[in-house]
Design a protein around this motif. Structure first.
Motif, short mmCIF file in Angstrom:
data_model
loop_
_atom_site.label_atom_id
_atom_site.label_comp_id
_atom_site.label_asym_id
_atom_site.label_seq_id
_atom_site.Cartn_x
_atom_site.Cartn_y
_atom_site.Cartn_z
N PRO A 41 8.51 -17.67 -16.14
CA PRO A 41 7.70 -18.69 -15.47
C PRO A 41 8.33 -20.07 -15.59
CG PRO A 41 6.34 -17.28 -16.88
CD PRO A 41 7.76 -16.98 -17.21
N THR A 42 8.02 -20.93 -14.64
CA THR A 42 8.65 -22.25 -14.58
C THR A 42 7.76 -23.37 -15.11
OG1 THR A 42 7.84 -22.63 -12.33
CG2 THR A 42 9.99 -21.54 -12.57
N GLY A 43 6.48 -23.10 -15.38
CA GLY A 43 5.57 -24.14 -15.81
C GLY A 43 5.67 -24.43 -17.29
N SER A 44 4.89 -25.39 -17.74
CA SER A 44 4.97 -25.87 -19.12
C SER A 44 4.03 -25.14 -20.08
CB SER A 44 4.66 -27.37 -19.17
OG SER A 44 3.35 -27.63 -18.67
N HIS A 45 3.12 -24.32 -19.58
CA HIS A 45 2.14 -23.67 -20.44
C HIS A 45 2.54 -22.24 -20.78
CE1 HIS A 45 -0.64 -26.95 -19.76
NE2 HIS A 45 -0.57 -26.77 -18.45
N PRO A 46 2.30 -21.79 -22.01
CA PRO A 46 2.38 -20.35 -22.29
C PRO A 46 1.34 -19.63 -21.43
CG PRO A 46 2.16 -21.63 -24.31
CD PRO A 46 1.90 -22.57 -23.19
N VAL A 47 1.54 -18.34 -21.25
CA VAL A 47 0.66 -17.57 -20.36
C VAL A 47 -0.10 -16.52 -21.16
CG1 VAL A 47 0.54 -16.07 -18.33
CG2 VAL A 47 2.20 -17.95 -18.40
N GLY A 48 -1.40 -16.50 -20.99
CA GLY A 48 -2.23 -15.47 -21.59
C GLY A 48 -2.58 -14.40 -20.56
N ARG A 117 9.46 -6.11 -19.00
CA ARG A 117 9.03 -7.19 -19.89
C ARG A 117 8.32 -8.27 -19.08
NH1 ARG A 117 11.02 -9.62 -24.70
NH2 ARG A 117 9.83 -11.54 -25.07
N THR A 118 7.09 -8.60 -19.48
CA THR A 118 6.38 -9.71 -18.89
C THR A 118 6.48 -10.92 -19.81
OG1 THR A 118 4.22 -9.33 -19.93
CG2 THR A 118 4.74 -8.03 -17.95
N ASP A 119 6.04 -12.07 -19.33
CA ASP A 119 6.04 -13.28 -20.15
C ASP A 119 4.64 -13.73 -20.51
OD1 ASP A 119 8.87 -14.49 -20.52
OD2 ASP A 119 8.85 -13.76 -18.46
N ALA A 120 3.67 -12.83 -20.39
CA ALA A 120 2.29 -13.16 -20.76
C ALA A 120 1.93 -12.47 -22.07
CB ALA A 120 1.34 -12.69 -19.66
N PHE A 121 1.05 -13.13 -22.83
CA PHE A 121 0.64 -12.61 -24.12
C PHE A 121 -0.81 -12.15 -24.05
CE2 PHE A 121 4.17 -15.44 -24.85
CZ PHE A 121 4.93 -14.76 -25.79
N ALA A 122 -1.02 -10.89 -24.41
CA ALA A 122 -2.35 -10.31 -24.33
C ALA A 122 -3.32 -11.04 -25.24
CB ALA A 122 -2.29 -8.83 -24.69
N ALA A 123 -4.45 -11.44 -24.67
CA ALA A 123 -5.55 -12.08 -25.41
C ALA A 123 -5.15 -13.39 -26.09
CB ALA A 123 -6.13 -11.11 -26.44
N ALA A 124 -4.11 -14.06 -25.61
CA ALA A 124 -3.75 -15.36 -26.17
C ALA A 124 -4.89 -16.35 -25.94
CB ALA A 124 -2.47 -15.88 -25.51
N GLU A 152 2.10 -15.04 -13.13
CA GLU A 152 2.50 -15.68 -14.38
C GLU A 152 3.02 -17.09 -14.14
OE1 GLU A 152 3.46 -11.78 -17.12
OE2 GLU A 152 5.13 -13.08 -16.52
N ASP A 153 3.72 -17.30 -13.04
CA ASP A 153 4.22 -18.64 -12.77
C ASP A 153 3.07 -19.60 -12.49
OD1 ASP A 153 6.77 -20.20 -12.36
OD2 ASP A 153 5.74 -20.65 -10.49
#
Length: 375
Positions: A41-48, A117-124, A152-153
């Motif tokens: 992803p290109t944004g500044s936030h982690p992804v849940g 592989r995804t870039d999101a974290f489960a239940a973050a 995700e982006d």
């Protein structure tokens, strides 16, 4: 090389993908399948990430009435406070096998896509505040996972994103109890009537999902109900215009390369048509229906095309096919197709849901020479 189909159905009315060819079996089997991954992803936030199993008990499933209430699986992506926990799964092994079988891809392990592989974290833990919501609807026969890189982006840029699996319209949808439904709708003859039935069902699915999210104690606090958008690929794009016509909560919409089977009637909210065009045929357009329905988009509107792409270049299938050694039949890479899709979809929703300037939508850009403006 054998010819394969990769993408959602697109015959004259529903939507069928361009042909691709498989690499020789020996070459395909030598690839490091475990290394499959989506562009970051290109944004500044982690992804849940979260997954919802929903049942609409107000209606019977339109494809398999004997199954009872309409049941849906929905993947959520959202901006998170921290990158914590395990990476969210891409899809189940059963869904991977059914998708590859449906696309006639036989030279790779059937469960290979489930290891993506995804870039999101489960239940973050979610980022506090109310965020705009974007609903995504995939192409006919394709699972909700096919729009994960876009979801995700958007989430990394501060959006809550809900990606819907339209049950019995995908090659495979696995539910929490372990059972996996298949594409019953794919068994029917492709006709305008079938397309309209698909679109009508998606309109109902989307409104139901909005009702559940906005009525949920868990998710209502994260969503700004005045800033809701929708985008769809293929017949999901057709369904986007129809859903906007039926549900005034959807403030802006995007059709990514979908023929318009359901006539648009005076849609005054912002709408983007984003289609493919072959590099060797720059005068071609996605479908005659776009010319017909364009005058009925009476609000802010843009019509852009991406040179060198094919029907499923707006999905994860393009970068994953590249990694699997499959010829996607395009003139640009899957990573580049993802970059372009993310840039224009993100700019559109930033403009219309956040009121942020988006010069990218004003005309041709030197940074994206593949993108042409038609109107």
């Amino acid at each position: 090389m054998r010819t394969l189909i990769l993408g959602g159905l697109l015959a004259t009315t529903i939507t069928l993908a361009g042909a691709v060819s498989s690499a020789p079996p020996a070459a395909a089997r030598s690839l490091p399948y475990a290394a499959l991954r989506l562009p970051r992803p290109t944004g500044s936030h982690p992804v849940g990430a979260a997954t919802l199993s929903l049942a609409d008990r107000s209606r019977t499933d339109p494809w398999v009435p004997a199954s009872g209430a309409r049941r849906l699986m929905v993947s959520l992506r959202y901006p998170a406070r921290a990158a914590a926990g395990r990476h969210a799964p891409y899809m189940t092994p059963q869904e991977s096998a059914l998708l590859l079988e449906g696309q006639r891809v036989t030279d790779v392990p059937p469960d290979v896509l489930s290891g993506t592989r995804t870039d999101a974290f489960a239940a973050a833990p979610p980022l506090r505040g109310r965020h705009p919501l974007v609903v995504l609807s995939p192409g006919f026969s394709l699972p909700r996972s096919s729009l994960t890189s876009l979801a995700e982006d958007l989430a990394s840029r501060g959006y809550v994103v809900a990606v819907i699996d339209h049950t019995y319209e995908t090659f495979g949808t696995t539910f929490p109890d372990g059972h996996t439904t298949t594409c019953v709708a794919c068994e029917q003859r492709q006709t305008p009537e079938l397309a309209r039935k698909v679109v009508g069902g998606r309109v109902a699915d989307v409104s139901f999902v909005l009702d559940r999210l906005l009525g949920s104690r868990t998710w209502n606090g994260l969503i700004d109900p005045s800033r809701i958008g929708m985008a769809g690929h293929s017949i999901g794009g057709d369904g986007t215009a129809a859903a906007m016509g039926a549900d005034a909560r959807i403030r802006a919409g995007i059709n990514m390369d979908g023929a318009i089977n359901t006539p648009i009637s005076g849609l005054s909210r912002p709408f983007l048509l984003m289609g493919t065009v072959a590099a060797h045929a720059p005068d071609s357009t996605v479908d005659p229906s776009w010319n017909k329905e364009w005058p009925h988009l009476t609000g802010w509107r843009r019509w852009v095309t991406v040179a060198g792409t094919q029907h499923s270049s707006f999905t994860d299938l393009h970068p994953l096919a590249d990694q699997l050694g499959l010829d996607f039949g395009t003139d640009i890479s899957g990573v580049r197709a993802v970059q372009i899709t993310r840039a224009y979809v993100g700019a559109f929703f930033d403009l219309h849901l956040r009121h942020r300037p988006a010069s990218l939508l004003d005309g041709p850009s030197g940074g994206y020479p593949e993108v042409g403006f038609w109107n």
